[in-house]
Design a protein around this motif. Structure first.
Motif, PDB file in Angstrom:
ATOM      1  N   HIS A   1       0.894  -1.128   0.108  1.00  0.00           N
ATOM      2  CA  HIS A   1       0.059   0.241  -0.148  1.00  0.00           C
ATOM      3  C   HIS A   1       0.841   1.234   0.049  1.00  0.00           C
ATOM      4  O   HIS A   1       1.368   1.690   0.982  1.00  0.00           O
ATOM      5  CB  HIS A   1      -0.952  -0.079   1.248  1.00  0.00           C
ATOM      6  N   ILE A   2       1.100   1.891  -1.349  1.00  0.00           N
ATOM      7  CA  ILE A   2       2.278   2.857  -1.217  1.00  0.00           C
ATOM      8  C   ILE A   2       1.945   4.141  -0.403  1.00  0.00           C
ATOM      9  O   ILE A   2       2.904   4.771   0.040  1.00  0.00           O
ATOM     10  CB  ILE A   2       2.640   3.026  -2.710  1.00  0.00           C
TER      11      ILE A   2
ATOM     12  N   ILE B   1       6.014  -2.593  -8.230  1.00  0.00           N
ATOM     13  CA  ILE B   1       5.249  -2.548  -7.114  1.00  0.00           C
ATOM     14  C   ILE B   1       3.776  -2.803  -7.745  1.00  0.00           C
ATOM     15  O   ILE B   1       3.315  -2.294  -8.636  1.00  0.00           O
ATOM     16  CB  ILE B   1       5.162  -1.006  -6.398  1.00  0.00           C
TER      17      ILE B   1
ATOM     18  N   ASN C   1       0.461  -2.623  -6.149  1.00  0.00           N
ATOM     19  CA  ASN C   1      -0.257  -1.783  -5.144  1.00  0.00           C
ATOM     20  C   ASN C   1      -1.682  -2.236  -4.902  1.00  0.00           C
ATOM     21  O   ASN C   1      -2.177  -2.931  -5.856  1.00  0.00           O
ATOM     22  CB  ASN C   1      -0.496  -0.383  -5.404  1.00  0.00           C
TER      23      ASN C   1
ATOM     24  N   GLN D   1      -4.117   8.803  -7.249  1.00  0.00           N
ATOM     25  CA  GLN D   1      -2.753   8.231  -7.059  1.00  0.00           C
ATOM     26  C   GLN D   1      -2.336   8.007  -8.358  1.00  0.00           C
ATOM     27  O   GLN D   1      -0.935   8.111  -8.711  1.00  0.00           O
ATOM     28  CB  GLN D   1      -2.875   6.839  -6.335  1.00  0.00           C
TER      29      GLN D   1
ATOM     30  N   ILE E   1       4.802   0.616 -11.231  1.00  0.00           N
ATOM     31  CA  ILE E   1       3.927   0.253 -10.355  1.00  0.00           C
ATOM     32  C   ILE E   1       2.474   0.122 -11.147  1.00  0.00           C
ATOM     33  O   ILE E   1       2.202   0.755 -12.161  1.00  0.00           O
ATOM     34  CB  ILE E   1       3.715   1.512  -9.479  1.00  0.00           C
TER      35      ILE E   1
ATOM     36  N   ILE F   1      -1.717   0.018 -10.163  1.00  0.00           N
ATOM     37  CA  ILE F   1      -2.728   0.547  -9.117  1.00  0.00           C
ATOM     38  C   ILE F   1      -3.847  -0.055  -9.598  1.00  0.00           C
ATOM     39  O   ILE F   1      -4.333   0.204 -10.676  1.00  0.00           O
ATOM     40  CB  ILE F   1      -2.609   1.987  -8.972  1.00  0.00           C
TER      41      ILE F   1
END
Length: 557
Positions: free
Chosen positions: A71-72, A245, A247, A254, A271, A273
Motif C-alpha cells: 500500500h504505497i 510494485i 499496489n 494516485q 507500479i 494500481i
C-alpha cells in the motif's frame, strides 16, 4: 547496428531467475534492456569507453524485487509517523508517544502505526483512557500492524464526531465501551477514516483503501505534499531493491500523481494500481476499471486490475471464518459482500478482461471468493486472467486444490506468520484454533498442491524489506511438533519475489528475469545471498544498487 553496453556489472554471482541459464558472472545493460548475460570475459568484451563498469564484489546480482502486494500511499505516509513496532507495555508506549508529540508540535493529528494488539498487555485491550493518560489534549490515533484496527484518544474521537458512536456500515465498527461512549477502538476504514481525515494529509492516503474514491477539492499545496510523500516512499522502496510494485489500494488520484512522476522522469520503480471495488458501489463502476486499463498502460505505470476486500483480519475477529474462531466457537463474522453480489462482480470484471485480486483471510472468505471465481469461469469460459486471493491465512483443506483447478494465484506474506520475525504468536494462534493450525499460513502446502504462490510484504502492515520476508519463508518454525513444514527454499523464495511476481502481472515476457531483451531491472546485493545463513539474511543482506528501466535509482552511500 550492434548495441553497446551502457552499464556492465561484473565480478558478480548472477542469479538470473531464468531456468534455461540460471547463473552467470556478469550482465550488460543497454538503454532500458538487458543486452547480454554471461561470463565475465564475454560481457566485458561489450564495453566501450563510455560504458559504466560496476564491480559487484562477488555479491549476488539478480532481477529487481517485485513487491506483489503493498500500500504505497499509507506506507509512504508511515515514514513520517511514529513506528511502534516492538513497543511493549504502557510505559514504553508513553515514552514513544511523548517523544513523537514533542518532535511534531504542529501536526493536527499525531499518528502511530504497527501497534501490536497486545501493546498494553496480552489480555488488556487498548482504550481511549490509556491514550488519554499519555496525551489528553492533542488528537492521537495509532494503527494495528494490519491497518484494519486503530485506537484513538478522546480528543481525536470528539473532533471526528465518533465519541458517541456511529453507524459506519457492514464490516466496520466504532467499538463502544461500558460507559456508553466509544472505547477508542475503531475497526476497518469507515470507522477510522474520519479520524485519519484530521491529519495534515486530510486522510487522502486512506481514500484508496477506505472508499476507492478520489479526494475532493485538492489544493495545489495539498497535491504537492502528496506528490512529495509518494516520491519519498517510492524511493524508499527502491532502496530495498524493489523495482516493481503491485499496489493494493487505489484511486484515479494516485494514478495521476504517478503519471506526473513518470512524465517528469522521477518515477523510480514500476507500479500498477487497482480500481478498488467497494460494497456500496454499483456494478457499473467496473466500467471505470476497464477505462483505467486503457488510460494507464505503460511499462512504468498501469491501472489494470480490480481489488476487493472480502473480510477483515483474524486478530480483531473480523475475518470471515468457517466454524468460528478457536477462542470464540460459533462466531464466524460476516463477509463484506454477499455471495450473489461478489459473483456478479467476478463475472463482470472477468468478462471485461480484468484481473481480480481479493483480500480474503478467513476460511469462509476464501471459499466464497473461490466460488465467485468459479462462477466467472462458468459464465465466461476459461480465460487467462490470473485472478488472485491475497493473504489466505486460514484455509479449509477442501479448498486447497481449488487454486490449481481454477488457476487462482495464492498471494501470501511469510512475514505475517505469527511467531516469525515480525509478529508474536498470540493472540493470533488462539484465535485460529489448534485444530486449524495445519492449514494456517500454509505456503508450502499451497505450492505442493499446485498453486502459483507469490510473495510480498504488505507494507506498511509489515516492513517492506524483501530480506525479512525471505528469511521468514526459509526459517519458519511450527507452533507445535507434527505440523507440516511450510518452509520454502531460497531459490523458491527468490522466484516468488521476481519471476513469479512478473508472471502474476502478465509481464513474464519482459521482466522478472535477467535475459537478453528483458527490461533492465536489476539489484546488486551487499552479499552473496546463497552463502548467508538463513537466519541472518534479514540482518545482513541489503540492496547496494538498484537499477530500474536502465537507470540507477538507488545507490548505497
Amino acid at each position: 547496428m550492434t548495441k553497446t553496453a551502457d552499464i556492465i556489472i561484473t565480478n558478480a554471482r548472477v542469479l538470473t531467475m531464468d531456468s534455461d541459464s540460471p547463473k552467470a558472472e556478469a550482465v550488460a545493460l543497454s538503454g532500458n534492456r538487458v543486452l547480454a548475460v554471461g561470463t565475465a570475459s564475454e560481457i566485458e568484451a561489450l564495453a566501450t569507453a563510455s560504458t559504466k563498469i560496476v564491480d559487484a564484489g562477488g555479491a549476488t546480482v539478480m532481477p529487481g524485487f517485485n513487491e506483489a502486494h503493498m500500500h504505497i500511499f499509507p506506507g509512504s505516509v508511515s515514514l513520517r509517523q511514529l513506528n511502534l513496532h516492538g513497543v511493549e507495555g504502557f510505559e514504553a508506549l508513553k515514552a514513544a508517544m511523548l517523544e513523537y508529540a514533542a518532535a511534531n508540535p504542529d501536526e493536527p493529528l499525531l499518528m502511530g502505526f504497527s501497534a501490536d494488539y497486545s501493546i498494553i498487555g496480552l489480555n488488556q485491550p487498548v482504550t481511549r483512557q490509556h491514550l488519554d493518560a499519555i496525551i489528553p489534549d492533542r488528537p492521537f490515533m495509532m494503527f494495528a500492524p494490519d491497518h484494519h484496527t486503530a485506537w484513538a484518544n478522546t480528543a481525536a474521537l470528539e473532533k471526528a464526531d465518533l465519541l458517541n458512536g456511529k453507524d459506519v456500515g457492514v464490516g466496520n465498527e466504532v467499538v463502544m465501551g461500558e460507559d456508553g461512549l466509544a472505547s477508542g477502538e475503531l475497526r476497518e476504514g469507515n470507522a477510522f477514516g474520519p479520524v485519519a481525515a484530521l491529519a495534515s494529509t486530510g486522510g487522502r492516503e486512506e481514500l484508496g483503501m477506505v472508499t476507492g474514491m478520489d479526494p475532493e477539492n485538492v489544493t495545489p499545496e495539498q497535491y504537492a505534499l502528496d506528490r512529495a510523500i509518494l516520491k519519498n516512499g517510492l524511493e524508499y522502496c527502491a532502496s530495498w531493491g524493489v523495482t516493481s510494485i503491485q499496489n493494493f489500494d487505489g484511486n484515479h488520484y494516485q494514478l495521476r500523481i504517478m503519471r506526473d512522476l513518470e512524465q517528469a522522469g522521477e518515477l523510480p520503480v514500476r507500479i500498477r494500481i487497482p480500481f478498488h471495488m467497494k460494497n456500496f458501489m454499483d456494478l457499473s463502476e467496473l466500467d471505470k476499471a476497464a477505462e483505467w486499463k486503457k488510460e494507464f498502460a505503460t511499462d512504468m505505470l498501469r491501472g489494470d486490475f480490480v481489488k476487493v476486500f472480502m473480510d477483515g483480519v483474524i486478530d480483531s475477529q473480523t475475518a470471515y471464518m468457517l466454524d468460528g474462531y478457536g477462542d470464540r466457537p460459533g462466531y464466524t463474522y460476516e463477509p463484506l459482500f454477499t455471495p450473489e453480489v461478489f459473483d456478479a462482480i467476478a463475472i463482470k470484471a472477468d468478462g471485461l478482461g480484468l484481473q481480480i485480486a481479493v483480500h480474503a483471510i478467513g476460511s469462509a472468505a476464501i471459499r466464497q471468493t473461490l466460488d465467485g471465481f468459479e462462477a466467472a469461469l462458468k459464465a465466461n469460459g476459461k480465460q487467462d486472467h490470473r485472478h488472485r486471493i491475497e493473504h489466505i491465512e486460514v484455509i479449509h483443506p477442501d479448498d486447497i486444490p481449488r487454486f490449481r483447478e481454477l488457476g487462482v494465484v495464492a498471494s501470501m506474506q511469510p512475514v505475517h506468520y505469527p511467531g516469525g520475525t515480525c509478529f508474536p504468536p498470540e493472540p493470533t494462534t488462539a484465535r485460529i484454533g489448534e485444530d486449524r493450525w495445519p492449514y494456517a499460513y500454509a505456503w508450502r502446502t499451497m505450492k505442493d498442491a499446485g498453486a502459483t504462490v507469490v510473495f510480498a510484504s504488505d507494507w506498511p502492515v509489515s516492513p517492506v524489506s524483501p530480506f525479512q520476508c525471505i528469511q521468514d519463508a526459509l526459517t519458519r518454525k511450527p507452533w507445535k511438533d507434527g505440523l507440516p513444514d511450510q518452509r520454502f527454499t531460497l531459490e523458491e523464495s527468490l522466484e516468488a519475489y521476481t519471476s513469479i511476481g512478473a508472471w502474476v502481472e502478465f509481464a513474464e515476457d519482459r521482466k522478472g528475469k535477467l535475459k537478453p531483451d528483458f527490461l533492465a531491472d536489476v539489484v546488486i546485493l551487499s552479499h552473496d545471498i546463497e552463502s548467508v545463513p538463513a537466519d541472518e539474511i534479514m540482518a545482513t543482506v541489503r540492496a547496494v544498487t538498484t537499477i530500474c528501466d536502465g537507470r540507477i535509482v538507488y545507490q548505497a552511500a
